[in-house]
Design a protein around this motif. Sequence first.
Motif, PDB file in Angstrom:
ATOM      1  N   VAL A 269       0.538  -1.551   0.450  1.00  0.00           N
ATOM      2  CA  VAL A 269       0.114   0.127   0.008  1.00  0.00           C
ATOM      3  C   VAL A 269       0.935   1.477  -0.158  1.00  0.00           C
ATOM      4  N   LEU A 270       0.715   2.111  -1.497  1.00  0.00           N
ATOM      5  CA  LEU A 270       1.807   3.601  -1.135  1.00  0.00           C
ATOM      6  C   LEU A 270       0.550   4.213  -0.816  1.00  0.00           C
ATOM      7  N   VAL A 271       1.085   5.413  -0.207  1.00  0.00           N
ATOM      8  CA  VAL A 271       0.543   6.196   0.457  1.00  0.00           C
ATOM      9  C   VAL A 271       0.651   7.238   0.419  1.00  0.00           C
ATOM     10  N   GLY A 272       0.428   8.550  -0.409  1.00  0.00           N
ATOM     11  CA  GLY A 272       0.996   9.626  -1.202  1.00  0.00           C
ATOM     12  C   GLY A 272       0.343   9.955  -2.301  1.00  0.00           C
ATOM     13  N   LYS A 273       0.601  11.776  -2.243  1.00  0.00           N
ATOM     14  CA  LYS A 273       0.299  11.890  -3.561  1.00  0.00           C
ATOM     15  C   LYS A 273       1.019  12.243  -4.399  1.00  0.00           C
ATOM     16  N   GLU A 274       0.364  11.924  -5.958  1.00  0.00           N
ATOM     17  CA  GLU A 274       1.074  12.128  -7.204  1.00  0.00           C
ATOM     18  C   GLU A 274       1.007  13.017  -8.186  1.00  0.00           C
ATOM     19  N   ASN A 275       2.422  13.748  -7.501  1.00  0.00           N
ATOM     20  CA  ASN A 275       1.908  15.091  -8.354  1.00  0.00           C
ATOM     21  C   ASN A 275       3.179  15.396  -9.516  1.00  0.00           C
ATOM     22  N   ASP A 289      -1.037  -5.989  -9.891  1.00  0.00           N
ATOM     23  CA  ASP A 289      -2.637  -5.637  -8.618  1.00  0.00           C
ATOM     24  C   ASP A 289      -2.310  -5.667  -7.537  1.00  0.00           C
ATOM     25  N   ASP A 290      -1.560  -6.366  -6.408  1.00  0.00           N
ATOM     26  CA  ASP A 290      -1.139  -6.045  -5.174  1.00  0.00           C
ATOM     27  C   ASP A 290      -0.498  -4.970  -4.986  1.00  0.00           C
ATOM     28  N   VAL A 291      -0.327  -3.875  -5.747  1.00  0.00           N
ATOM     29  CA  VAL A 291       0.471  -2.723  -5.844  1.00  0.00           C
ATOM     30  C   VAL A 291      -1.170  -1.532  -5.915  1.00  0.00           C
ATOM     31  N   ILE A 292      -1.257  -1.380  -4.161  1.00  0.00           N
ATOM     32  CA  ILE A 292      -1.660   0.284  -4.131  1.00  0.00           C
ATOM     33  C   ILE A 292      -2.013   1.196  -3.451  1.00  0.00           C
ATOM     34  N   LEU A 293      -1.988   2.084  -4.404  1.00  0.00           N
ATOM     35  CA  LEU A 293      -2.368   3.387  -4.641  1.00  0.00           C
ATOM     36  C   LEU A 293      -2.706   3.865  -4.259  1.00  0.00           C
ATOM     37  N   THR A 294      -2.778   4.368  -3.043  1.00  0.00           N
ATOM     38  CA  THR A 294      -4.419   5.661  -2.028  1.00  0.00           C
ATOM     39  C   THR A 294      -4.031   6.810  -2.531  1.00  0.00           C
ATOM     40  N   GLY A 295      -3.250   7.171  -3.150  1.00  0.00           N
ATOM     41  CA  GLY A 295      -3.229   9.296  -2.563  1.00  0.00           C
ATOM     42  C   GLY A 295      -3.367   9.582  -1.651  1.00  0.00           C
ATOM     43  N   PHE A 296      -3.556  10.312  -1.168  1.00  0.00           N
ATOM     44  CA  PHE A 296      -3.835  11.793   0.161  1.00  0.00           C
ATOM     45  C   PHE A 296      -4.558  10.785   0.724  1.00  0.00           C
ATOM     46  N   VAL A 297      -3.966  10.814   1.602  1.00  0.00           N
ATOM     47  CA  VAL A 297      -5.351   9.799   3.031  1.00  0.00           C
ATOM     48  C   VAL A 297      -5.251  10.320   4.169  1.00  0.00           C
ATOM     49  N   ASP A 298      -6.186  11.385   4.899  1.00  0.00           N
ATOM     50  CA  ASP A 298      -6.874  11.606   6.069  1.00  0.00           C
ATOM     51  C   ASP A 298      -6.050  11.027   7.096  1.00  0.00           C
ATOM     52  N   ASP A 299      -6.296  11.862   8.265  1.00  0.00           N
ATOM     53  CA  ASP A 299      -5.316  11.106   9.454  1.00  0.00           C
ATOM     54  C   ASP A 299      -5.800  10.131   9.777  1.00  0.00           C
TER      55      ASP A 299
END
Length: 372
Positions: A269-275, A289-299
């Motif tokens: 799981v990769l948590v972070g903004k893609e800019n 498919d086992d790699v999940i990019l979540t983008g920004f998430v709240d606390d």
Amino acid sequence: MRADMSINPDTPHMNNRYSTMADFVNALPETIYSVAICATSYTDTGGVARVVEQQAIDLSSEGYDVEIHTLTATKDPPDGVTLYEYGRFETTPYKELDKLLVPVTPPGWRSLSRLGDADLVIAHRFPFSVLGYLSSTLYGTTYVFWSHPSQSSDDLFDGVAKIWAKLQHHLETKHLTVGRADYVCAVSEGSRAYIESKTGRDAILVPNSVPESRFESVASREEIEDQYDIDPSDTVVLHVGRITPRKNIHELVASFERVTDCEAGYKLVLVGKENMNEYSATVRDRASDDVILTGFVDDETLAGLYDRSDVYATCSHSEGWGLPLSEANRFGTPIIAYDSIPAADAIEDARLAADGDRREFEAELEAVIKEK
């Protein structure tokens, strides 16, 4: 005004290390009631912004009158803290002219005027290093430069971007507005040694910390698994940080794929903004498919991810501190990292590979996830 003190390379009346921001400010010989903490941006995704937020919370809880000064903001300040935003600027290396010119623009003058009303100015990065120095020189405020860099990042860029990276690194290490600060602080032993080598003066170590109030709410295991399609039996490897070359995300993905050999039951799981669109596309192309990019998430969601994950892993070679490691450690999540990351050295049970030794990193990762 303390002109003589500003150029004194040593501060013998201060210790060389403090456990918290409040301990450092409480120990200052100057009388401090109001504090202005300054950074180029105050957003949910910036590492320096997280440090600024923590410092503001820490000092405000100690009874100091705290302000945050920034060029751009996308979130509210902590309770009881005043936020001053001086105008938008682009964070891409090709559009940083606005930031370079801040000290000679009306927004910069307004900022300098307000900084002159504070007893203590803490500057994180340029251009507030210049404004902090000017406030000390013109108004007699106590000026602290807070050093984050461990090395120049110009090798990540080309052309104009490379020139800007070199210039910014100079302005945040060797420039007189850093060397003549009343105090220079660093977040890690590595950062302290580095800034001392550039300025020729002693620096004070104040490690980053995670305020208890930040993760008061934690998303449940069931909520996390439902939101990201994670099976209850899956072993989860977590990384938190923007999807950029500096974080070496592509190497982490490749190591995860090799160690798990695309077997079922493992998630990265990769948590972070893609800019950085081109780099994000590269990461996604390499990911299964086992790699999940979540983008920004709240606390609350981030806390749930730390709590649900079986291991925190990072392949980053260079960090001023590495705050997500401290956050993961707060939840008891096992940590694997290169030994060049300062936060990893401060965590007793972290499993460290020699910097850049991918085989050793993958061996540590395999050992931990197979145990799980």
